[in-house]
Design an enzyme around this catalytic site. Structure first.
Site, PDB file in Angstrom:
ATOM      1  N   SER A 140      -6.483  -5.659   6.848  1.00  0.00           N
ATOM      2  CA  SER A 140      -7.254  -5.878   5.628  1.00  0.00           C
ATOM      3  C   SER A 140      -8.170  -4.675   5.415  1.00  0.00           C
ATOM      4  CB  SER A 140      -8.030  -7.196   5.787  1.00  0.00           C
ATOM      5  OG  SER A 140      -8.890  -7.397   4.703  1.00  0.00           O
ATOM      6  N   SER A 141      -9.390  -4.914   4.988  1.00  0.00           N
ATOM      7  CA  SER A 141     -10.360  -3.831   4.766  1.00  0.00           C
ATOM      8  C   SER A 141     -11.750  -4.422   4.640  1.00  0.00           C
ATOM      9  CB  SER A 141     -10.020  -3.089   3.475  1.00  0.00           C
ATOM     10  OG  SER A 141     -11.113  -2.302   3.051  1.00  0.00           O
ATOM     11  N   TYR A 161      -8.052  -2.344  -5.410  1.00  0.00           N
ATOM     12  CA  TYR A 161      -7.571  -2.320  -4.023  1.00  0.00           C
ATOM     13  C   TYR A 161      -8.304  -3.380  -3.195  1.00  0.00           C
ATOM     14  CZ  TYR A 161      -7.745  -0.617   0.853  1.00  0.00           C
ATOM     15  OH  TYR A 161      -7.714  -0.513   2.224  1.00  0.00           O
ATOM     16  N   LYS A 165      -7.044  -6.886  -0.823  1.00  0.00           N
ATOM     17  CA  LYS A 165      -7.393  -7.236   0.560  1.00  0.00           C
ATOM     18  C   LYS A 165      -8.045  -8.624   0.605  1.00  0.00           C
ATOM     19  CE  LYS A 165      -5.869  -3.402   2.351  1.00  0.00           C
ATOM     20  NZ  LYS A 165      -4.711  -3.386   3.266  1.00  0.00           N
TER      21      LYS A 165
HETATM   22  N1  LIG Z   1      -8.175   4.570   6.074  1.00  0.00           N
HETATM   23  C1  LIG Z   1      -9.143   3.699   5.808  1.00  0.00           C
HETATM   24  O1  LIG Z   1     -10.312   4.055   5.650  1.00  0.00           O
HETATM   25  C2  LIG Z   1      -8.794   2.220   5.716  1.00  0.00           C
HETATM   26  C3  LIG Z   1      -9.881   1.327   5.658  1.00  0.00           C
HETATM   27  C4  LIG Z   1      -9.610  -0.031   5.572  1.00  0.00           C
HETATM   28  C5  LIG Z   1      -8.306  -0.479   5.548  1.00  0.00           C
HETATM   29  N2  LIG Z   1      -7.275   0.402   5.601  1.00  0.00           N
HETATM   30  C6  LIG Z   1      -5.905  -0.137   5.564  1.00  0.00           C
HETATM   31  O2  LIG Z   1      -5.187   0.293   6.689  1.00  0.00           O
HETATM   32  C7  LIG Z   1      -3.798   0.341   6.379  1.00  0.00           C
HETATM   33  C8  LIG Z   1      -3.253   1.700   6.768  1.00  0.00           C
HETATM   34  O3  LIG Z   1      -3.949   2.679   6.040  1.00  0.00           O
HETATM   35  P1  LIG Z   1      -4.065   4.222   6.479  1.00  0.00           P
HETATM   36  O4  LIG Z   1      -5.454   4.629   6.248  1.00  0.00           O
HETATM   37  O5  LIG Z   1      -3.431   4.414   7.781  1.00  0.00           O
HETATM   38  O6  LIG Z   1      -3.191   4.859   5.291  1.00  0.00           O
HETATM   39  P2  LIG Z   1      -2.146   6.057   5.263  1.00  0.00           P
HETATM   40  O7  LIG Z   1      -2.464   7.075   6.301  1.00  0.00           O
HETATM   41  O8  LIG Z   1      -2.096   6.442   3.824  1.00  0.00           O
HETATM   42  O9  LIG Z   1      -0.765   5.346   5.674  1.00  0.00           O
HETATM   43  C9  LIG Z   1      -0.218   4.361   4.859  1.00  0.00           C
HETATM   44  C10 LIG Z   1       1.050   3.853   5.480  1.00  0.00           C
HETATM   45  O10 LIG Z   1       1.586   2.822   4.623  1.00  0.00           O
HETATM   46  C11 LIG Z   1       2.921   3.139   4.295  1.00  0.00           C
HETATM   47  N3  LIG Z   1       3.253   2.735   2.929  1.00  0.00           N
HETATM   48  C12 LIG Z   1       2.531   2.932   1.806  1.00  0.00           C
HETATM   49  N4  LIG Z   1       3.216   2.488   0.734  1.00  0.00           N
HETATM   50  C13 LIG Z   1       4.393   2.016   1.188  1.00  0.00           C
HETATM   51  C14 LIG Z   1       5.534   1.436   0.576  1.00  0.00           C
HETATM   52  N5  LIG Z   1       5.615   1.270  -0.753  1.00  0.00           N
HETATM   53  N6  LIG Z   1       6.579   1.062   1.339  1.00  0.00           N
HETATM   54  C15 LIG Z   1       6.528   1.249   2.669  1.00  0.00           C
HETATM   55  N7  LIG Z   1       5.479   1.790   3.330  1.00  0.00           N
HETATM   56  C16 LIG Z   1       4.423   2.173   2.590  1.00  0.00           C
HETATM   57  C17 LIG Z   1       3.042   4.647   4.448  1.00  0.00           C
HETATM   58  O11 LIG Z   1       4.403   4.952   4.736  1.00  0.00           O
HETATM   59  P3  LIG Z   1       5.180   6.271   4.174  1.00  0.00           P
HETATM   60  O12 LIG Z   1       4.260   7.405   4.220  1.00  0.00           O
HETATM   61  O13 LIG Z   1       6.319   6.358   5.154  1.00  0.00           O
HETATM   62  O14 LIG Z   1       5.654   5.905   2.798  1.00  0.00           O
HETATM   63  C18 LIG Z   1       2.102   4.926   5.616  1.00  0.00           C
HETATM   64  O15 LIG Z   1       2.782   4.787   6.835  1.00  0.00           O
HETATM   65  C19 LIG Z   1      -3.686   0.048   4.880  1.00  0.00           C
HETATM   66  O16 LIG Z   1      -3.342  -1.306   4.681  1.00  0.00           O
HETATM   67  C20 LIG Z   1      -5.100   0.313   4.382  1.00  0.00           C
HETATM   68  O17 LIG Z   1      -5.382  -0.421   3.231  1.00  0.00           O
HETATM   69  C21 LIG Z   1      -7.490   1.752   5.683  1.00  0.00           C
END
Ligand SMILES: NC(=O)c1ccc[n+]([C@@H]2O[C@H](COP(=O)([O-])OP(=O)(O)OC[C@H]3O[C@@H](n4cnc5c(N)ncnc54)[C@H](OP(=O)(O)O)[C@@H]3O)[C@@H](O)[C@H]2O)c1
Length: 254
Positions: A140-141, A161, A165
């Site tokens: 989630s977030s 977004y 979540k």
């Molecule tokens: N970074 C933060 O600050 C943060 C904070 C709170 C929550 N989150 C959550 O944590 C999770 C991971 O985020 P992250 O920061 O690691 O992001 P990220 O580095 O942008 O990675 C996103 C991942 O999701 C995959 N993805 C996105 N769209 C897709 C689709 N249509 N089909 C299949 N795969 C898809 C991407 O795969 P490909 O590149 O292979 O397409 C990638 O592996 C997310 O749910 C995000 O909302 C992140």
């Protein structure tokens, strides 16, 4: 804490939090399906890294933003591992920051299709191969519960977004209630700002200040900070936790 010989599907494991989670699971002895959407090369690199340390991993592709993406991923999962899945980590997601006036219907639909619909139908499609002792962790977030950033009509925000979540956390509580009698646990982890491609605003001094300003712990969160908590929640050591959302945010917005 052990995930020894468990089969885990981690969505969005090509980059960021999902990748770190795949590595943490492998370190704890799990066999990992490294799901990706577009980043085939990055997924293969993660698989190679796991295998080079003696672990078992396989890359698996599906675009979760399409109507049949979740069903396709579930059928590919069954082909890869057969009829039993121990852990689903529903991590794949997309974000978008904009002023309220800047959002388009396409932006909104893409956020909900990927983050909510994709996860909802992936759980539906994988349930037949999950059973007593299996569990689901949804990433989630902090945005599900708290307003992040500086509110203002002229300021970009992640409200659409954040609402995806919120929807996921509602689903987590419902899934946990429905699946508890089957012995299947369902939880969320709610990261704060984590240094990944998604949060590239932290690469500027101003963005870094916003992140650190809301945190008790004064460094930026790393993907591994979340991955270790996901690995714990998915392990049998967390056997009495279900329907929860665990903040992993360095004490944000206290
Ligand atoms: N970074 C933060 O600050 C943060 C904070 C709170 C929550 N989150 C959550 O944590 C999770 C991971 O985020 P992250 O920061 O690691 O992001 P990220 O580095 O942008 O990675 C996103 C991942 O999701 C995959 N993805 C996105 N769209 C897709 C689709 N249509 N089909 C299949 N795969 C898809 C991407 O795969 P490909 O590149 O292979 O397409 C990638 O592996 C997310 O749910 C995000 O909302 C992140």
């Amino acid at each position: 804490m052990t995930l020894e010989n468990k089969w885990a599907l981690i969505t969005g494991a090509s980059r960021g939090i999902g990748r770190a989670t795949a590595l943490a699971f492998a370190r704890e002895g799990a066999h990992v399906l490294v799901h990706y959407g577009r980043s085939a090369k990055e997924a293969e690199t993660a698989v190679s890294e796991i295998r080079s340390k003696g672990g078992q991993a396989e890359a698996i592709q599906a675009d979760l933003s399409t109507p049949d993406g979740a069903a396709l991923l579930a059928s590919r999962t069954r082909s890869a591992i057969g009829d039993h899945l121990d852990v689903l980590v529903a991590n794949a997601g997309v974000s978008k920051a904009s002023r309220i006036a800047g959002y388009t219907v396409e932006d909104f639909d893409n956020l909900y299709a990927t983050n909510v619909r994709g996860t909802f139908f992936l759980v539906q499609q994988l349930l037949p191969i999950m059973s007593e002792g299996s569990n689901i962790v949804v990433v989630s977030s902090i945005g599900a519960r708290f307003v992040v950033g500086v509110p203002g009509l002229e300021n970009p925000s992640i409200l659409a977004y954040a609402s995806t979540k919120g929807a996921l956390e509602t689903l987590v509580r419902n899934w946990a209630a429905i699946l508890g009698p089957q012995g299947i646990r369902v939880n969320a982890v709610a990261p704060g700002v984590i240094e990944t491609d998604m949060s590239n605003f932290t690469k500027t001094d101003a963005g870094r200040e916003v992140a650190l300003g809301m945190q008790a712990l004064k460094r930026l969160g790393k993907p591994e900070d979340v991955a270790d908590v996901v690995a714990f929640i998915a392990s049998d050591n967390a056997r009495w936790i279900t329907g929860a959302s665990i903040p992993v945010d360095g004490g944000s917005k206290l």
